[in-house]
Write a protein that holds these residues in place. Structure first.
Motif, PDB file in Angstrom:
ATOM      1  N   LYS A   3       0.931  -1.234   0.039  1.00 42.21           N
ATOM      2  CA  LYS A   3      -0.077  -0.037  -0.186  1.00 42.21           C
ATOM      3  C   LYS A   3       0.728   1.138   0.008  1.00 42.21           C
ATOM      4  O   LYS A   3       0.457   2.215  -0.537  1.00 42.21           O
ATOM      5  CB  LYS A   3      -0.917  -0.002   1.251  1.00 42.21           C
ATOM      6  CG  LYS A   3      -2.068   0.868   0.962  1.00 42.21           C
ATOM      7  CD  LYS A   3      -3.140   0.642   2.367  1.00 42.21           C
ATOM      8  CE  LYS A   3      -4.398   1.033   1.745  1.00 42.21           C
ATOM      9  NZ  LYS A   3      -5.621   0.538   2.716  1.00 42.21           N
ATOM     10  N   ARG A   6       1.850   1.986  -3.514  1.00 37.38           N
ATOM     11  CA  ARG A   6       1.117   2.443  -4.217  1.00 37.38           C
ATOM     12  C   ARG A   6       0.826   3.835  -3.989  1.00 37.38           C
ATOM     13  O   ARG A   6       0.505   4.536  -5.105  1.00 37.38           O
ATOM     14  CB  ARG A   6      -0.050   1.326  -3.876  1.00 37.38           C
ATOM     15  CG  ARG A   6      -0.118   0.064  -4.557  1.00 37.38           C
ATOM     16  CD  ARG A   6      -1.372  -0.992  -4.409  1.00 37.38           C
ATOM     17  NE  ARG A   6      -0.926  -2.118  -4.634  1.00 37.38           N
ATOM     18  CZ  ARG A   6      -1.301  -2.609  -5.873  1.00 37.38           C
ATOM     19  NH1 ARG A   6      -1.796  -1.834  -6.698  1.00 37.38           N
ATOM     20  NH2 ARG A   6      -1.104  -3.892  -6.113  1.00 37.38           N
ATOM     21  N   LYS A   7       0.530   4.022  -2.745  1.00 37.09           N
ATOM     22  CA  LYS A   7       0.068   5.855  -2.341  1.00 37.09           C
ATOM     23  C   LYS A   7       1.398   6.573  -3.090  1.00 37.09           C
ATOM     24  O   LYS A   7       1.053   7.588  -3.456  1.00 37.09           O
ATOM     25  CB  LYS A   7       0.277   5.968  -0.929  1.00 37.09           C
ATOM     26  CG  LYS A   7      -1.183   5.241  -0.249  1.00 37.09           C
ATOM     27  CD  LYS A   7      -1.220   5.543   1.188  1.00 37.09           C
ATOM     28  CE  LYS A   7      -2.381   4.982   1.574  1.00 37.09           C
ATOM     29  NZ  LYS A   7      -2.916   5.102   2.923  1.00 37.09           N
ATOM     30  N   ARG A  69      -4.730   3.112  -8.736  1.00 35.38           N
ATOM     31  CA  ARG A  69      -5.967   3.472  -7.864  1.00 35.38           C
ATOM     32  C   ARG A  69      -7.061   2.160  -7.752  1.00 35.38           C
ATOM     33  O   ARG A  69      -7.597   1.975  -6.942  1.00 35.38           O
ATOM     34  CB  ARG A  69      -6.536   4.850  -8.262  1.00 35.38           C
ATOM     35  CG  ARG A  69      -6.044   5.964  -7.757  1.00 35.38           C
ATOM     36  CD  ARG A  69      -7.007   7.053  -8.231  1.00 35.38           C
ATOM     37  NE  ARG A  69      -6.526   8.339  -8.008  1.00 35.38           N
ATOM     38  CZ  ARG A  69      -6.832   9.520  -8.465  1.00 35.38           C
ATOM     39  NH1 ARG A  69      -7.740   9.362  -9.505  1.00 35.38           N
ATOM     40  NH2 ARG A  69      -6.330  10.630  -8.114  1.00 35.38           N
ATOM     41  N   GLU A  71      -6.440  -0.633  -8.254  1.00 34.54           N
ATOM     42  CA  GLU A  71      -6.107  -1.844  -7.418  1.00 34.54           C
ATOM     43  C   GLU A  71      -5.908  -1.610  -6.049  1.00 34.54           C
ATOM     44  O   GLU A  71      -5.527  -2.633  -5.236  1.00 34.54           O
ATOM     45  CB  GLU A  71      -4.455  -2.246  -7.937  1.00 34.54           C
ATOM     46  CG  GLU A  71      -4.929  -2.925  -9.541  1.00 34.54           C
ATOM     47  CD  GLU A  71      -3.223  -3.460  -9.927  1.00 34.54           C
ATOM     48  OE1 GLU A  71      -2.243  -3.353  -9.016  1.00 34.54           O
ATOM     49  OE2 GLU A  71      -3.052  -3.751 -11.178  1.00 34.54           O
ATOM     50  N   LEU A  72      -6.247  -0.616  -5.447  1.00 36.13           N
ATOM     51  CA  LEU A  72      -6.233  -0.268  -4.197  1.00 36.13           C
ATOM     52  C   LEU A  72      -7.300  -0.802  -3.340  1.00 36.13           C
ATOM     53  O   LEU A  72      -8.311  -1.062  -3.360  1.00 36.13           O
ATOM     54  CB  LEU A  72      -5.966   1.228  -3.933  1.00 36.13           C
ATOM     55  CG  LEU A  72      -4.796   1.924  -3.755  1.00 36.13           C
ATOM     56  CD1 LEU A  72      -5.053   3.466  -3.519  1.00 36.13           C
ATOM     57  CD2 LEU A  72      -3.826   1.448  -2.638  1.00 36.13           C
TER      58      LEU A  72
END
Length: 72
Positions: A3, A6-7, A69, A71-72
């Protein structure tokens, strides 16, 4: 990918889009410093980019941001 990365990817994409417009492209190296201080994470992102999604070396930041986004 975790995560945190990803962010960071979303943040970097949004920053590039804001500065250079929606047509700006980037590579997966854009999310890392110019030194290889975390090779495992670099390989993880490269695998996601190249092997999993078969993306070109440079892709539109908007496309990458939206993919991450989703896939979050």
């Amino acid at each position: 990918m975790n995560k945190t990365i990803r962010k960071k990817i979303i943040s970097v994409c949004e920053e590039k889009i804001e500065k250079k417009g929606e047509k700006v492209g980037l590579s997966f190296y854009a999310f890392f410093a110019n030194k290889n201080d975390n090779p495992e994470l670099l390989l993880e992102v490269a695998t996601w980019w190249i092997k999993t999604h078969q993306l070109d070396h440079f892709e539109k930041a908007v496309k990458i941001r939206n993919m991450v986004r989703d896939e979050l």
